[in-house]
Design a protein around this motif. Sequence first.
Motif, mmCIF file in Angstrom:
data_model
loop_
_atom_site.group_PDB
_atom_site.id
_atom_site.type_symbol
_atom_site.label_atom_id
_atom_site.label_comp_id
_atom_site.label_asym_id
_atom_site.label_seq_id
_atom_site.Cartn_x
_atom_site.Cartn_y
_atom_site.Cartn_z
ATOM 1 N N ASN B 57 43.238 35.961 46.764
ATOM 2 C CA ASN B 57 42.774 35.649 45.414
ATOM 3 C C ASN B 57 42.048 34.317 45.387
ATOM 4 O OD1 ASN B 57 43.050 37.553 43.474
ATOM 5 N ND2 ASN B 57 44.995 36.825 42.661
ATOM 6 N N VAL B 58 42.583 33.322 46.115
ATOM 7 C CA VAL B 58 41.938 32.004 46.138
ATOM 8 C C VAL B 58 40.568 32.101 46.795
ATOM 9 C CG1 VAL B 58 42.074 29.711 47.140
ATOM 10 C CG2 VAL B 58 44.073 30.717 46.068
ATOM 11 N N VAL B 59 40.503 32.821 47.932
ATOM 12 C CA VAL B 59 39.232 32.912 48.656
ATOM 13 C C VAL B 59 38.180 33.620 47.803
ATOM 14 C CG1 VAL B 59 38.109 33.910 50.670
ATOM 15 C CG2 VAL B 59 40.349 32.867 50.890
ATOM 16 N N ILE B 60 38.576 34.757 47.205
ATOM 17 C CA ILE B 60 37.614 35.514 46.390
ATOM 18 C C ILE B 60 37.184 34.683 45.186
ATOM 19 C CG2 ILE B 60 37.360 37.525 44.894
ATOM 20 C CD1 ILE B 60 37.205 38.289 47.722
ATOM 21 N N SER B 61 38.147 33.979 44.597
ATOM 22 C CA SER B 61 37.811 33.155 43.443
ATOM 23 C C SER B 61 36.838 32.042 43.834
ATOM 24 C CB SER B 61 39.093 32.582 42.856
ATOM 25 O OG SER B 61 38.794 31.603 41.916
ATOM 26 N N ALA B 62 37.023 31.494 45.023
ATOM 27 C CA ALA B 62 36.117 30.436 45.474
ATOM 28 C C ALA B 62 34.708 30.980 45.709
ATOM 29 C CB ALA B 62 36.654 29.804 46.758
ATOM 30 N N MET B 63 34.615 32.259 46.113
ATOM 31 C CA MET B 63 33.304 32.812 46.431
ATOM 32 C C MET B 63 32.701 33.591 45.264
ATOM 33 S SD MET B 63 33.495 34.088 50.347
ATOM 34 C CE MET B 63 34.384 35.579 50.051
ATOM 35 N N ARG B 64 33.369 33.578 44.093
ATOM 36 C CA ARG B 64 33.003 34.564 43.074
ATOM 37 C C ARG B 64 31.581 34.404 42.573
ATOM 38 N NH1 ARG B 64 35.964 30.687 40.488
ATOM 39 N NH2 ARG B 64 35.252 29.983 38.426
ATOM 40 N N ASN B 65 31.025 33.195 42.657
ATOM 41 C CA ASN B 65 29.677 33.000 42.132
ATOM 42 C C ASN B 65 28.585 33.330 43.142
ATOM 43 O OD1 ASN B 65 30.629 32.165 39.633
ATOM 44 N ND2 ASN B 65 30.945 30.078 40.390
ATOM 45 N N ILE B 66 28.970 33.523 44.393
ATOM 46 C CA ILE B 66 27.934 33.800 45.398
ATOM 47 C C ILE B 66 28.012 35.223 45.937
ATOM 48 C CG2 ILE B 66 27.581 31.416 46.131
ATOM 49 C CD1 ILE B 66 29.452 32.011 48.475
ATOM 50 N N ILE B 67 29.016 36.007 45.512
ATOM 51 C CA ILE B 67 29.089 37.383 45.993
ATOM 52 C C ILE B 67 28.166 38.254 45.152
ATOM 53 C CG2 ILE B 67 30.594 39.374 46.354
ATOM 54 C CD1 ILE B 67 32.933 37.523 46.559
ATOM 55 N N PRO B 68 27.192 38.946 45.773
ATOM 56 C CA PRO B 68 26.382 39.891 45.006
ATOM 57 C C PRO B 68 27.268 41.045 44.540
ATOM 58 C CG PRO B 68 25.430 39.457 47.160
ATOM 59 C CD PRO B 68 26.800 38.900 47.175
ATOM 60 N N SER B 69 27.134 41.471 43.290
ATOM 61 C CA SER B 69 28.111 42.426 42.758
ATOM 62 C C SER B 69 28.007 43.775 43.458
ATOM 63 C CB SER B 69 27.916 42.585 41.258
ATOM 64 O OG SER B 69 26.728 43.301 41.016
ATOM 65 N N LYS B 70 26.844 44.098 44.040
ATOM 66 C CA LYS B 70 26.714 45.420 44.653
ATOM 67 C C LYS B 70 27.552 45.556 45.918
ATOM 68 C CE LYS B 70 22.587 47.541 42.954
ATOM 69 N NZ LYS B 70 21.217 47.992 43.182
ATOM 70 N N ILE B 71 27.691 44.510 46.683
ATOM 71 C CA ILE B 71 28.448 44.640 47.929
ATOM 72 C C ILE B 71 29.802 43.966 47.824
ATOM 73 C CG2 ILE B 71 26.405 44.832 49.376
ATOM 74 C CD1 ILE B 71 27.106 41.848 50.171
ATOM 75 N N ARG B 72 30.295 43.753 46.605
ATOM 76 C CA ARG B 72 31.532 42.985 46.478
ATOM 77 C C ARG B 72 32.714 43.706 47.110
ATOM 78 N NH1 ARG B 72 31.044 45.737 41.838
ATOM 79 N NH2 ARG B 72 32.939 46.590 40.915
ATOM 80 N N ILE B 73 32.702 45.066 47.068
ATOM 81 C CA ILE B 73 33.861 45.772 47.624
ATOM 82 C C ILE B 73 33.971 45.507 49.116
ATOM 83 C CG2 ILE B 73 34.830 48.047 48.078
ATOM 84 C CD1 ILE B 73 34.514 48.693 45.349
ATOM 85 N N ILE B 74 32.825 45.533 49.793
ATOM 86 C CA ILE B 74 32.878 45.309 51.240
ATOM 87 C C ILE B 74 33.311 43.879 51.542
ATOM 88 C CG2 ILE B 74 31.463 45.211 53.317
ATOM 89 C CD1 ILE B 74 29.990 47.621 52.291
#
Lengths: 253, 215
Positions: B57-74
């Motif tokens: 959760n911490v890692v994803i939250s830290a990256m949440r603004n740079i993850i493109p929403s289309k490939i977020r699942i991967i």
Amino acid sequence: MLEHIELFFRSIFIDNMVFAVFLGMCSYLAVSKKVATAVGLGAAVIFVLAVTVPLNWLLDRYLLQEGALSWLGPEYADYNLSFLSFILFIATIATMVQLVEIVVEKFSPSLYNSLGIFLPLIAVNCAILGGSLFMQSRQIETFGLAFNYGLSSGIGWFLAILAIAAIREKIRYSNVPAPLRGLGITFIITGLMGIGFQSFGGMLTGGDEAAEDAQETVQIEAPKEEKIETPTKEVTENNSEIDEKEISYNDVK
Amino acid sequence: MGLLSKKDANLIKDPLADNNPITIQVLGICSALAITAELKASVVMAIAVMFVLGLGNVVISAMRNIIPSKIRIIVQLIVVATLVIVVDQVLKAFAYPLSKTLSVFVGLIITNCIIMGRFEAFALGNGLWRSFLDGIGNSLGYGIILVIVGFFRELLGSGTLFGYPVFGDPIEKTGLYSFGYENNGFMIIPPAALIVVGIIIWVQRSRNPALIEEN
């Protein structure tokens, strides 16, 4: 051929994904309210399992297993990359699911809409990754068997979700205690179905045990003829021992 | 909880009962059922999930603004898979017999719906500290159900807790067994877990009628 048939029925009934190892329970519980959507998701799961398990078998065999890299050259024979299997398996699965999503959206938009969020969630359906991991841990031998395993476990999952969806459609007309409605009763029904499916375990072992019994009886019957002679010997020996004892006893007297 | 504001404390408290991941959100059922025949396995599984979910959760939250929403699942899958590999290797190194009992179910933490569900529903929209608390709260809620199920299954099924005999020795007929008590082998088989969870849901919803759902 026989092992193919055995694996087929074993993974559908005896090692059923839902009732024996509880994989894919989340979508099983969440999408089983209507038969139509359950069939759609079940078909997608069959397809994804039948594709990803053999693909992952290839990955496992030629990349991950201990000594799998020996095709590169003898100096690579010691490598064991199996700790990477989670990440590679999940990458294969995510790719295939993305593919299924594109195909379904193109050819059956209505099914695509009814499955909604659960189509991409097939990627995180434990049944799919579980299929590949069980394939790895049970050391399935050939590519054909791996394909068979993927396909038949998919069919098993399909049957399970079809059955529970049909039951849930009917349960609307029965008087379930209020706190059990919905999720609770589904859990308990699944448990009862699981107990029922355990009886399929007799399909294979029951037959084997009967065959072993038959062999044992044959083995027991065969040496009987020899045994007829041996007891007489023992009896005579015993008699002689007794005689000797009696003699010694008499001597003491 | 002086350390946490009231809003933050609710992040931990809610998943324990009224928003429990297993009984209400219907997430992460598979492992809850398959490994709860022993209490020890349940506790270890709960700790493993807490590690993966809290850190993930911490890692994803830290990256949440740079993850493109289309490939977020991967991206999410890669993060989880990495953390799970760490857990798996640690278990293999320090508790090999236990990692055999858990077998593929450690690997299946990757596809545990709780993880993806919390990433999607919370970590992608919230800050680091709150995401961490949410991860801990939800894995605690998950762990509580696991421990309850594991407690009843091991106690009634084999008469032990954490492997220590509680009711006496079933073979030499000491303790409770001398009065004719028998272990209930039914609790050991996997389908019993489903029924125990069903009963937990029943109890929980009778106590809080707001949770009752339509058929």
